[in-house]
Design a protein around this motif. Sequence first.
Motif, PDB file in Angstrom:
ATOM      1  N   VAL A 155      61.788  42.305 -27.258  1.00 16.49           N
ATOM      2  CA  VAL A 155      60.821  41.460 -27.948  1.00 16.49           C
ATOM      3  C   VAL A 155      61.567  40.272 -28.549  1.00 16.49           C
ATOM      4  O   VAL A 155      62.615  40.441 -29.193  1.00 16.49           O
ATOM      5  N   ALA A 156      61.049  39.084 -28.328  1.00 13.45           N
ATOM      6  CA  ALA A 156      61.674  37.891 -28.903  1.00 13.45           C
ATOM      7  C   ALA A 156      61.647  37.956 -30.423  1.00 13.45           C
ATOM      8  O   ALA A 156      60.759  38.575 -31.028  1.00 13.45           O
ATOM      9  N   ALA A 157      62.618  37.309 -31.051  1.00 10.78           N
ATOM     10  CA  ALA A 157      62.749  37.375 -32.508  1.00 10.78           C
ATOM     11  C   ALA A 157      61.520  36.830 -33.212  1.00 10.78           C
ATOM     12  O   ALA A 157      61.085  37.360 -34.244  1.00 10.78           O
ATOM     13  N   ASP A 158      60.907  35.772 -32.653  1.00 11.11           N
ATOM     14  CA  ASP A 158      59.747  35.178 -33.317  1.00 11.11           C
ATOM     15  C   ASP A 158      58.467  35.983 -33.093  1.00 11.11           C
ATOM     16  O   ASP A 158      57.419  35.658 -33.646  1.00 11.11           O
ATOM     17  N   GLN A 159      58.533  37.060 -32.284  1.00 18.18           N
ATOM     18  CA  GLN A 159      57.353  37.878 -32.008  1.00 18.18           C
ATOM     19  C   GLN A 159      57.416  39.238 -32.707  1.00 18.18           C
ATOM     20  O   GLN A 159      56.464  40.009 -32.629  1.00 18.18           O
ATOM     21  N   ARG A 160      58.512  39.544 -33.410  1.00 22.43           N
ATOM     22  CA  ARG A 160      58.709  40.897 -33.938  1.00 22.43           C
ATOM     23  C   ARG A 160      57.780  41.236 -35.095  1.00 22.43           C
ATOM     24  O   ARG A 160      57.550  42.403 -35.371  1.00 22.43           O
ATOM     25  N   GLU A 161      57.288  40.243 -35.771  1.00 22.78           N
ATOM     26  CA  GLU A 161      56.292  40.502 -36.811  1.00 22.78           C
ATOM     27  C   GLU A 161      54.884  40.426 -36.251  1.00 22.78           C
ATOM     28  O   GLU A 161      54.004  41.173 -36.667  1.00 22.78           O
ATOM     29  N   ARG A 162      54.682  39.563 -35.289  1.00 21.76           N
ATOM     30  CA  ARG A 162      53.338  39.367 -34.733  1.00 21.76           C
ATOM     31  C   ARG A 162      52.853  40.596 -33.980  1.00 21.76           C
ATOM     32  O   ARG A 162      51.650  40.892 -33.967  1.00 21.76           O
ATOM     33  N   VAL A 163      53.787  41.335 -33.344  1.00 17.80           N
ATOM     34  CA  VAL A 163      53.365  42.477 -32.524  1.00 17.80           C
ATOM     35  C   VAL A 163      52.771  43.604 -33.368  1.00 17.80           C
ATOM     36  O   VAL A 163      52.121  44.503 -32.822  1.00 17.80           O
ATOM     37  N   PHE A 164      52.980  43.561 -34.681  1.00 22.18           N
ATOM     38  CA  PHE A 164      52.390  44.587 -35.535  1.00 22.18           C
ATOM     39  C   PHE A 164      50.939  44.277 -35.887  1.00 22.18           C
ATOM     40  O   PHE A 164      50.253  45.126 -36.462  1.00 22.18           O
ATOM     41  N   GLU A 165      50.483  43.069 -35.581  1.00 21.42           N
ATOM     42  CA  GLU A 165      49.103  42.702 -35.879  1.00 21.42           C
ATOM     43  C   GLU A 165      48.168  43.348 -34.857  1.00 21.42           C
ATOM     44  O   GLU A 165      48.549  43.597 -33.711  1.00 21.42           O
ATOM     45  N   PRO A 166      46.902  43.617 -35.258  1.00 20.14           N
ATOM     46  CA  PRO A 166      45.963  44.251 -34.331  1.00 20.14           C
ATOM     47  C   PRO A 166      45.722  43.394 -33.092  1.00 20.14           C
ATOM     48  O   PRO A 166      45.565  42.176 -33.181  1.00 20.14           O
ATOM     49  N   PHE A 167      45.748  44.034 -31.924  1.00 18.23           N
ATOM     50  CA  PHE A 167      45.428  43.426 -30.634  1.00 18.23           C
ATOM     51  C   PHE A 167      46.386  42.300 -30.264  1.00 18.23           C
ATOM     52  O   PHE A 167      46.028  41.391 -29.528  1.00 18.23           O
ATOM     53  N   ALA A 168      47.599  42.374 -30.787  1.00 14.56           N
ATOM     54  CA  ALA A 168      48.617  41.407 -30.392  1.00 14.56           C
ATOM     55  C   ALA A 168      49.577  42.094 -29.443  1.00 14.56           C
ATOM     56  O   ALA A 168      50.026  43.219 -29.693  1.00 14.56           O
ATOM     57  N   ALA A 169      49.911  41.457 -28.323  1.00 11.73           N
ATOM     58  CA  ALA A 169      50.830  42.016 -27.337  1.00 11.73           C
ATOM     59  C   ALA A 169      52.004  41.069 -27.162  1.00 11.73           C
ATOM     60  O   ALA A 169      51.863  39.847 -27.229  1.00 11.73           O
ATOM     61  N   ALA A 170      53.170  41.638 -26.957  1.00 12.08           N
ATOM     62  CA  ALA A 170      54.368  40.823 -26.828  1.00 12.08           C
ATOM     63  C   ALA A 170      54.544  40.270 -25.424  1.00 12.08           C
ATOM     64  O   ALA A 170      55.247  39.301 -25.226  1.00 12.08           O
ATOM     65  N   HIS A 171      53.885  40.874 -24.431  1.00 14.39           N
ATOM     66  CA  HIS A 171      54.107  40.473 -23.032  1.00 14.39           C
ATOM     67  C   HIS A 171      52.761  40.311 -22.358  1.00 14.39           C
ATOM     68  O   HIS A 171      52.158  41.275 -21.905  1.00 14.39           O
ATOM     69  N   GLY A 172      52.244  39.131 -22.343  1.00 13.32           N
ATOM     70  CA  GLY A 172      50.990  38.859 -21.665  1.00 13.32           C
ATOM     71  C   GLY A 172      49.840  39.588 -22.306  1.00 13.32           C
ATOM     72  O   GLY A 172      49.724  39.684 -23.511  1.00 13.32           O
ATOM     73  N   THR A 173      48.975  40.116 -21.464  1.00 16.41           N
ATOM     74  CA  THR A 173      47.788  40.823 -21.947  1.00 16.41           C
ATOM     75  C   THR A 173      47.876  42.311 -21.692  1.00 16.41           C
ATOM     76  O   THR A 173      46.897  43.030 -21.836  1.00 16.41           O
ATOM     77  N   LYS A 174      49.020  42.788 -21.262  1.00 13.72           N
ATOM     78  CA  LYS A 174      49.155  44.201 -20.956  1.00 13.72           C
ATOM     79  C   LYS A 174      49.080  45.021 -22.231  1.00 13.72           C
ATOM     80  O   LYS A 174      49.743  44.722 -23.215  1.00 13.72           O
ATOM     81  N   GLY A 175      48.292  46.097 -22.253  1.00 12.68           N
ATOM     82  CA  GLY A 175      48.139  46.921 -23.443  1.00 12.68           C
ATOM     83  C   GLY A 175      47.011  46.417 -24.306  1.00 12.68           C
ATOM     84  O   GLY A 175      46.549  45.296 -24.181  1.00 12.68           O
ATOM     85  N   VAL A 176      46.557  47.295 -25.210  1.00 14.07           N
ATOM     86  CA  VAL A 176      45.437  46.942 -26.088  1.00 14.07           C
ATOM     87  C   VAL A 176      45.918  46.436 -27.434  1.00 14.07           C
ATOM     88  O   VAL A 176      45.116  45.978 -28.235  1.00 14.07           O
ATOM     89  N   GLY A 177      47.235  46.521 -27.716  1.00 14.71           N
ATOM     90  CA  GLY A 177      47.762  45.890 -28.909  1.00 14.71           C
ATOM     91  C   GLY A 177      47.495  46.585 -30.216  1.00 14.71           C
ATOM     92  O   GLY A 177      47.560  45.945 -31.259  1.00 14.71           O
ATOM     93  N   LEU A 178      47.200  47.911 -30.248  1.00 13.73           N
ATOM     94  CA  LEU A 178      46.971  48.646 -31.490  1.00 13.73           C
ATOM     95  C   LEU A 178      48.051  49.665 -31.793  1.00 13.73           C
ATOM     96  O   LEU A 178      48.084  50.214 -32.882  1.00 13.73           O
ATOM     97  N   GLY A 179      48.924  49.946 -30.837  1.00  9.48           N
ATOM     98  CA  GLY A 179      49.920  51.002 -31.038  1.00  9.48           C
ATOM     99  C   GLY A 179      50.838  50.730 -32.203  1.00  9.48           C
ATOM    100  O   GLY A 179      51.015  51.574 -33.093  1.00  9.48           O
ATOM    101  N   LEU A 180      51.454  49.540 -32.236  1.00  5.68           N
ATOM    102  CA  LEU A 180      52.374  49.214 -33.321  1.00  5.68           C
ATOM    103  C   LEU A 180      51.636  49.007 -34.638  1.00  5.68           C
ATOM    104  O   LEU A 180      52.210  49.230 -35.708  1.00  5.68           O
ATOM    105  N   THR A 181      50.383  48.576 -34.588  1.00  7.72           N
ATOM    106  CA  THR A 181      49.589  48.464 -35.814  1.00  7.72           C
ATOM    107  C   THR A 181      49.411  49.833 -36.453  1.00  7.72           C
ATOM    108  O   THR A 181      49.569  50.003 -37.668  1.00  7.72           O
ATOM    109  N   ILE A 182      49.099  50.826 -35.632  1.00  9.09           N
ATOM    110  CA  ILE A 182      48.966  52.201 -36.135  1.00  9.09           C
ATOM    111  C   ILE A 182      50.295  52.686 -36.702  1.00  9.09           C
ATOM    112  O   ILE A 182      50.347  53.307 -37.768  1.00  9.09           O
ATOM    113  N   CYS A 183      51.380  52.379 -35.987  1.00  8.15           N
ATOM    114  CA  CYS A 183      52.702  52.810 -36.463  1.00  8.15           C
ATOM    115  C   CYS A 183      53.034  52.191 -37.822  1.00  8.15           C
ATOM    116  O   CYS A 183      53.586  52.860 -38.705  1.00  8.15           O
ATOM    117  N   ARG A 184      52.725  50.922 -37.982  1.00  7.56           N
ATOM    118  CA  ARG A 184      53.019  50.261 -39.259  1.00  7.56           C
ATOM    119  C   ARG A 184      52.201  50.872 -40.395  1.00  7.56           C
ATOM    120  O   ARG A 184      52.717  51.093 -41.498  1.00  7.56           O
TER     121      ARG A 184
END
Length: 468
Positions: free
Chosen positions: A402-431
């Motif tokens: 994960v790029a350094a400028d994306q490491r906080e954004r990926v914790f937001e709901p429905f945010a994905a670090a690589h395109g649109t793959k995934g629903v973007g809630l996994g790391l939000t739940i973890c946080r």
Amino acid sequence: MIGLRRPRSVRTYLLAWIIAPIAVFIVIDTVTLYRDALDSANAAYDRMLIASAHSIGDLLKIEDGELVVTLPHAVLEIMETGSTTPMVYRVSDFDGFFLAGYDDFPKYTGAPRPHAQYPSLVDLYNDQYHDKAVRVAALYQPVASNTERGFALVQIAESLDNRERIAQHILRDTLRRQAVLVTSIAFVILLVVSIALRPIVALRNQLDQRRDNDLSPLSAPTAPRELQPMIAALNELMGRLQRSQEQQKRFIADASHQLRTPLSVLKTQLQSGLRGDVASPVVMQEMAGTVERAIALANQLLSLAKVEQLRGTGMREVCNLAALAREVAVELSPLISEKNLDFELDVEDAWLSGHPWMVSELISNLLLNAIRYTPAQSKIGVRVQVTADSVALVVWDSGPGVAADQRERVFEPFAAAHGTKGVGLGLTICREIAASMNASITLENRLMDDHVAGLEVRVNFPRAETPA
């Protein structure tokens, strides 16, 4: 409702706990003061009785071999009219026969008892005369002449009515003053408490006048120091509620969009299949993929809601992180085998305080991300490390990182670090799970020969006591 206690008033509470001890002290002080005043009055009247007895005794003399006493007319008038309770007296000769005074006054037959304040030839006692209580002083007066000597008995009595009136007067005055004192104290307490509670009343009015959606900090610069911690706590609560409200608004907006998207896609695929634009097997396969993504999204939404519910209950128990990591690895082993991944599990018993389902959900989401972003026939792993005061869970993969400028954004709901793959809630739940357990979660790229070799997610938990 039956069984509910009414909230108590601060004014009443303070008034009761301040006035009650003062009232008890005043009662004790009043009783003590009354007794002391009564003792002083009795001592003064007793001295007057003894002085009167001595005055009569000094008039005794022996004339022609007989004991005689002559009281001046002025003394008789003073004894009869000089006070509100006239005195009566009796003088007995050497043989105990009546000599002067009141013949019907009971004769003293005892022996003088020792007194600390009076000579041993004087006795003071209470008696009855004409159905009235009287105080009597009995004096054995020595009388001597050239031929004879002996002890004459002089008794003088006074009614106790005057003493009782004085005692009652003292008691009434004392009670009146004490009542004024208690009333003044109560008034001052109520006044001081009312002044002290004005900042609280002003704070309540400030809250009452707010709109329902106003969660801005409270402003009370003139509030006393004792109230400042409560205002700070309320402002902190307002901040948490505001952040939660904003997060909830964003989540609802994103969730509605994310749920609407697969349904719209599914509808389009179904319509395309019905028109025959695409072959049925292809349409069915595309619809299956869409349904699978919608189910995954719904499951993660339910998981996030359950995390919030468990976080609100505060339920905790001591659980073994290593055992939970093994269970999750077994559950996800089919996915690991499907991509032919080399999986490493390096764990040791480590105890932490939390909810087992939440810990398992955190491990599962991190491991699912590692499986999803790791190419086939690569490596992933889970480590558990124990230090003196913390327990670390490390999940690593061989993905793109994960790029350094994306490491906080990926914790937001429905945010994905690589395109649109995934629903973007996994790391939000973890946080959210980590925050509920006072844990920290960080992302760090794994480097090999100055190139990104994967991603390492580290969660540091506070260490719990090892159970017996």
